[in-house]
Every structure is written in C-alpha cells, then in structure tokens.
Write an enzyme that holds these catalytic residues in place. Structure first.
Site, PDB file in Angstrom:
ATOM      1  N   ILE A  54     -28.545 -27.604 -59.278  1.00 10.42           N
ATOM      2  CA  ILE A  54     -28.088 -26.223 -59.149  1.00 10.42           C
ATOM      3  C   ILE A  54     -26.807 -26.234 -58.324  1.00 10.42           C
ATOM      4  O   ILE A  54     -26.814 -26.645 -57.166  1.00 10.42           O
ATOM      5  CB  ILE A  54     -29.143 -25.340 -58.434  1.00 10.42           C
ATOM      6  CG1 ILE A  54     -30.520 -25.477 -59.106  1.00 10.42           C
ATOM      7  CG2 ILE A  54     -28.692 -23.883 -58.405  1.00 10.42           C
ATOM      8  CD1 ILE A  54     -30.558 -24.983 -60.530  1.00 10.42           C
ATOM      9  N   HIS A  55     -25.701 -25.785 -58.929  1.00 16.82           N
ATOM     10  CA  HIS A  55     -24.452 -25.794 -58.158  1.00 16.82           C
ATOM     11  C   HIS A  55     -23.500 -24.657 -58.498  1.00 16.82           C
ATOM     12  O   HIS A  55     -22.580 -24.384 -57.730  1.00 16.82           O
ATOM     13  CB  HIS A  55     -23.722 -27.129 -58.342  1.00 16.82           C
ATOM     14  CG  HIS A  55     -22.986 -27.239 -59.646  1.00 16.82           C
ATOM     15  ND1 HIS A  55     -23.609 -27.628 -60.802  1.00 16.82           N
ATOM     16  CD2 HIS A  55     -21.697 -26.995 -59.977  1.00 16.82           C
ATOM     17  CE1 HIS A  55     -22.728 -27.629 -61.782  1.00 16.82           C
ATOM     18  NE2 HIS A  55     -21.554 -27.245 -61.323  1.00 16.82           N
ATOM     19  N   ARG A  56     -23.674 -23.977 -59.621  1.00 18.71           N
ATOM     20  CA  ARG A  56     -22.705 -22.956 -60.013  1.00 18.71           C
ATOM     21  C   ARG A  56     -22.769 -21.755 -59.088  1.00 18.71           C
ATOM     22  O   ARG A  56     -23.852 -21.290 -58.716  1.00 18.71           O
ATOM     23  CB  ARG A  56     -22.922 -22.529 -61.456  1.00 18.71           C
ATOM     24  CG  ARG A  56     -22.538 -23.591 -62.458  1.00 18.71           C
ATOM     25  CD  ARG A  56     -22.502 -23.056 -63.867  1.00 18.71           C
ATOM     26  NE  ARG A  56     -22.197 -24.130 -64.808  1.00 18.71           N
ATOM     27  CZ  ARG A  56     -20.971 -24.509 -65.142  1.00 18.71           C
ATOM     28  NH1 ARG A  56     -19.920 -23.887 -64.620  1.00 18.71           N
ATOM     29  NH2 ARG A  56     -20.776 -25.505 -65.997  1.00 18.71           N
TER      30      ARG A  56
ATOM     31  N   ARG B 132     -23.053 -27.423 -51.220  1.00 24.33           N
ATOM     32  CA  ARG B 132     -22.990 -25.964 -51.101  1.00 24.33           C
ATOM     33  C   ARG B 132     -24.374 -25.336 -51.285  1.00 24.33           C
ATOM     34  O   ARG B 132     -24.767 -24.421 -50.562  1.00 24.33           O
ATOM     35  CB  ARG B 132     -22.022 -25.388 -52.139  1.00 24.33           C
ATOM     36  CG  ARG B 132     -21.862 -23.867 -52.041  1.00 24.33           C
ATOM     37  CD  ARG B 132     -20.826 -23.366 -53.037  1.00 24.33           C
ATOM     38  NE  ARG B 132     -21.250 -23.581 -54.401  1.00 24.33           N
ATOM     39  CZ  ARG B 132     -20.433 -23.884 -55.408  1.00 24.33           C
ATOM     40  NH1 ARG B 132     -19.155 -24.045 -55.184  1.00 24.33           N
ATOM     41  NH2 ARG B 132     -20.890 -24.042 -56.626  1.00 24.33           N
TER      42      ARG B 132
ATOM     43  N   ASP C 192     -27.856 -26.003 -64.235  1.00 25.14           N
ATOM     44  CA  ASP C 192     -26.794 -25.064 -64.621  1.00 25.14           C
ATOM     45  C   ASP C 192     -25.481 -25.809 -64.855  1.00 25.14           C
ATOM     46  O   ASP C 192     -24.424 -25.216 -64.967  1.00 25.14           O
ATOM     47  CB  ASP C 192     -26.618 -23.946 -63.588  1.00 25.14           C
ATOM     48  CG  ASP C 192     -26.259 -24.449 -62.198  1.00 25.14           C
ATOM     49  OD1 ASP C 192     -25.987 -25.660 -62.032  1.00 25.14           O
ATOM     50  OD2 ASP C 192     -26.246 -23.638 -61.255  1.00 25.14           O
TER      51      ASP C 192
END
Length: 368
Positions: free
Chosen positions: A213-215, A246, A285
């Site tokens: 998950i990074h978007r 992040r 994602d």
C-alpha cells in the site's frame, strides 16, 4: 548513439536493467538517478541485484511535494543535458522523474523516448496519470508495452513514432525468477525478512497474502487506510506487507493495531519476486506489482477503482476492489478459476529490451 536515461523509482530500476545491458553493447548511456526513491531498500539494492550500472549523476532530490520534486529535478536535469548533449532522452513509466526528464529534454529540443508509453487509467486525480499523459504528448518515440497502449494513443491522435515493443518488465521477471527461486528455496526467504512490527506469523508458501500500500489516494485518506487494514485483520490467512516508509508513518499516526498483519521493510527485487511467486494472492495498489503477479501466475486484488493494466483482468487474474472492508474481503475470497486458464501473450515475447533498442537505433531517437 548517446542517450541520457532518467531513473528515480523502483519500477524504473527494474525496467532499466535489461535495456542498459543491450544498449550499452555498442552505444553510450548516461544514467541519471534523481533520488526520488532514496531509501537503500528501495534504490541501492536494485542496482546491486539487477546489475544496473552505477549512475553517472545522482541528483538526490529526496522527498517533497510533487511541484517541489519535479521543479528541482527539471533544473538539475537541464544542466546535465547541456553538459552531455545527448542524441536523445530516455524516460520510463509515469513518475515525477519521468515528467521532469521529458520536459527538460523537450525544451532543449532533445528527442524524448518514452518506454511504457500509452498507459491510461483515465483518472487524472492520480499524479501518475498526469505524468504519463503529459510525457506521451511531448515524446518523439513512444514505445508501448501492449496493443491496448497503442490503441489509447491513437484515440488521442498520437500515431507517429508509436511502436508496440512488449513489456520490458517481463524481460526482467523471466531473467530473474529462477535466480530468485534458487536463492530463497527451502525457507531461506524467511531469514532475510526484516520484521518491523505486527504479529510474526509462520509464513508458509501459498498460505499468505502479500500486500503493498503506497498510493497517496489510499495512504492520505484516514478512512480508506482504516478500511484496508480492517480487512487485512479479517482475512483467513496472514498478511505480509513490505511497507513503504510513508505508509508506515501513517499507520503509526492512526494507531492502527496489527494482529493478522506482519510488516517488513521494503524488500529487494529478488526477494519480492519470490514473495510474489509464492503468495496465495497479491493485494496491492501498485501498478507494477499487478503485472509481476500476472507474469508469475499469482492472483491479484487491486485496491483501486481503475487499472492501467486492463490486460491483467482477463480471466480474473486480477480484480479491482473499492476501498470498503466488506468489498475487499469478498474480492480476496473469490474462487480462483483463473488458475485453470492459460495466459495469452498480451505483454510481448520477453525480448522487449532488444525491440526497444532496435526501434531507437532505427529512428536515431527521432520519430519520423
């Protein structure tokens, strides 16, 4: 021929490895690392594992807003172009580094070569969509990974200099999957996992979900991030997440509890290839990981409303899911009929690096 090539993020490192190997046999390539991904586990390890030549320049732009990142890179890349005076500028994909390189070259009348041209999610809220559309419209040679990408460009009136070369990420997967398998066989992969927090589960092959998950559309939305991790907690198998820095920060800020989830540091390419190949399913994602899962015949659930890789949806290898806990659980629990279907060669023959090199040399970097 002399090219300046811009790299800045994990997907670009993966694409660069096979092309640089082929192109440098008889030509000159100047590698510029923008430093968009600067964490060692998201940058240096890829150069080492994939044998990518050491960058000639490292801008070290680091983190920042999209405008700040792109502006800093644009200024530095322009200086490099004026010094090197290349025959062309090669950019990969859809990152801020891609757009900065393309803009800098275009303004100096240096031909722009876009590898992975023509992708469209048709969601302009995504920074990646903005980057890829703008880059395509100022590129001279547009090298597409699929026929769908060629068709997308034609709809926008772009037909000159467009070539379907196949997907260069397939080259990299095919070259490295056996290396990865041999390196991490017999449970050796567990020894290299760098656990950070969450429960440490006994991960067995084909008995875990691999998630990334990074978007920003997911990580910057408190409700979406809570829905995603709520679903992870309720899945029938443990979830292993190599976590983007992040996202790790956001989870800490929201005090999200992790029981069915184990977080590890970002994994190198070979380890990630093995984890993907041996997962029951990928939940992501990421655009690149959707493809890698498809290439490795691992089912995938994409936590987005659109995908630029619509080919992966054929026969249910990949399914899109809205960011609602119940919908995610329903999608990851679907019957995996895809495993009974052969995959057509929608992404080329695994020799995209050679096709790309031939296209560039034939046209001298300039579309006719």
């Amino acid at each position: 021929m002399k090219l300046v090539t811009i790299l800045g993020a994990r997907p670009q490192f993966i694409k660069a490895a096979p092309f640089s190997e082929v192109f440098r046999k008889e030509n000159e390539e100047v590698l510029v690392h923008t430093g968009q991904h600067y964490d060692a586990n998201m940058s240096a390890v890829f150069f080492a594992e994939l044998g990518i030549p050491k960058p000639d320049y490292n801008i070290g732009v680091g983190s920042g807003s999209h405008g700040v990142q792109t502006g800093r890179m644009l200024e530095k890349i322009e200086e490099i172009i004026l010094k090197e005076m290349p025959d062309g500028m090669l950019v990969y994909g859809d990152t801020n580094s891609t757009l900065a390189g393309a803009l800098a070259a275009s303004k100096l009348h240096i031909p722009v070569i876009h590898v992975e041209a023509g992708l469209r999610s048709y969601n302009k809220h995504m920074p990646e969509e903005q980057n890829r559309v703008l880059t395509d419209h100022i590129s001279d040679l547009l090298l597409c990974p699929t026929q769908t990408a060629v068709d997308n460009l034609e709809k926008e009136g772009i037909t000159a200099g467009v070539i379907n070369t196949g997907d260069i990420m397939l080259d990299t997967v095919q070259r490295n999957k056996e290396i990865s398998k041999n390196r991490y066989a017999d449970g050796a992969w567990l020894d290299e996992l760098s656990f950070e927090n969450g429960e440490i589960h006994r991960f067995k092959e084909k008995e875990y979900y691999l998630a990334t998950i990074h978007r920003a559309e997911n990580t910057d939305d408190d409700m979406k991030l809570r829905e995603i991790f709520s679903a992870f907690e309720m899945m029938e198998m443990p979830v292993l997440i190599p976590l983007h820095p992040r996202t790790r920060k956001r989870i800490a800020e929201l005090d999200i509890k992790l029981n069915n989830v184990t977080i590890i540091k970002p994994a190198g390419y070979l380890l990630m290839l093995y984890l993907t190949s041996n997962a029951y399913m990928v939940v992501t994602d990421s655009g690149g990981l959707q493809k890698e899962a498809y290439f490795l015949k691992t089912p995938c659930t994409t936590l987005r409303d659109q995908t630029e890789w619509i080919e992966t949806l054929e026969n249910g290898w990949n399914r899109l899911s809205p960011i609602v806990g119940t919908a995610i659980l329903e999608t990851v629990s679907r019957p995996l009929h895809c495993l009974q279907h052969p995959q057509p060669p929608l992404f080329g023959d695994g020799n995209a690096a050679e096709h790309i090199c031939q296209a560039i040399l034939k046209r001298g970097g300039i579309a006719t």
